[in-house]
Design an enzyme around this catalytic site. Structure first.
Site, PDB file in Angstrom:
ATOM      1  N   CYS A 134       1.072  -1.151  -0.430  1.00  0.00           N
ATOM      2  CA  CYS A 134      -0.116   0.216   0.018  1.00  0.00           C
ATOM      3  C   CYS A 134       0.783   0.890   0.305  1.00  0.00           C
ATOM      4  O   CYS A 134       1.961   1.368   0.131  1.00  0.00           O
ATOM      5  CB  CYS A 134      -0.828  -0.076   1.213  1.00  0.00           C
ATOM      6  SG  CYS A 134      -2.595   1.281   1.031  1.00  0.00           S
ATOM      7  N   ASP A 157      -6.664  -3.632  11.569  1.00  0.00           N
ATOM      8  CA  ASP A 157      -5.569  -2.682  11.613  1.00  0.00           C
ATOM      9  C   ASP A 157      -5.215  -2.593  13.233  1.00  0.00           C
ATOM     10  O   ASP A 157      -5.799  -2.807  13.674  1.00  0.00           O
ATOM     11  CB  ASP A 157      -5.600  -1.435  10.652  1.00  0.00           C
ATOM     12  CG  ASP A 157      -4.390  -0.713  10.144  1.00  0.00           C
ATOM     13  OD1 ASP A 157      -3.647  -1.171  10.810  1.00  0.00           O
ATOM     14  OD2 ASP A 157      -4.582   0.195   9.762  1.00  0.00           O
TER      15      ASP A 157
END
Length: 215
Positions: free
Chosen positions: A8, A131
């Site tokens: 990412c 996360d």
């Protein structure tokens, strides 16, 4: 099973090439001005067009409005939207319906009660990104290089939607994270950088190798 990898926060053609070479299944493009990985839409379109078929192009957005998403999806060829803000389940459903793209919802985890959000969002999202919860008053909702207690996820294979592990992963700890959580998908951003927003091709390669070799 080999873990699927998402790199990412790509920022240039070299990042795309390194991610492809590392066997990434997903690449993430960030649209959040406070992030050092933020891309303008025109630059993101150019990068997205370099991504080979078969690798999912994911747009990370934070509490984006319909107008912002309209502009983004009109210009950038995308395969998935990653919602990394405080989007409600109702908003997730709206976005999924409006744009006809799979939606991944990020869930911040610090302790066991946070896991309840995964069950809630499993009802409306196509995938979940589990996360580390950002610190209070943090500028960024993710990409902070923080881990959480992976044992919280141990043995939890009953969620109804695919999920991806994120939060402080790097080439040195991703194998252990996979072992402890059973994750079949992992996401990395700051863990493969030489400086905030600057990807390191060698670290991307090492992360991909470690993830794919983990059991």
């Amino acid at each position: 099973m080999t873990s699927r990898v998402k790199i990412c926060g790509l920022g240039c053609s070299e990042d795309v090439a390194a991610s492809v070479a590392a066997g990434a299944a997903y690449v993430g493009l960030v649209f959040f001005p406070k992030s050092p990985r933020h891309l303008e839409v025109s630059a993101a379109r150019a990068l997205a067009l370099e991504v080979p078929d078969g690798i999912a192009k994911v747009a990370l957005v934070v509490n984006a409005t319909d107008a912002e998403l309209d502009h983004l999806t009109d210009i950038v060829p995308l395969d998935m939207l990653q919602l990394h803000g405080g989007e409600t389940p109702e908003r997730v459903s709206e976005i999924r319906s409006r744009y006809g793209l799979p939606v991944m919802k990020a869930i911040g985890v610090a302790d066991a009660p946070d896991l309840a959000q995964i069950d809630i969002y499993s009802e409306v999202a196509d995938q979940l990104l589990v996360d580390a919860k950002p610190p209070k008053n943090a500028d960024l909702p993710g990409g902070n290089g923080l881990t959480f207690d992976w044992s919280l996820l141990s043995g939890r294979k009953y969620w109804t939607k695919p999920w991806m592990l994120a939060g402080g992963l790097n080439p040195d700890n991703v194998a252990e994270a996979i072992r402890l959580t059973g994750a079949t998908q992992v996401d990395v951003s700051s863990g493969v950088e030489s400086a905030p927003g600057v990807k390191d091709a060698a670290k991307i390669a090492a992360f991909g190798a470690a993830s794919h070799a983990a059991r």
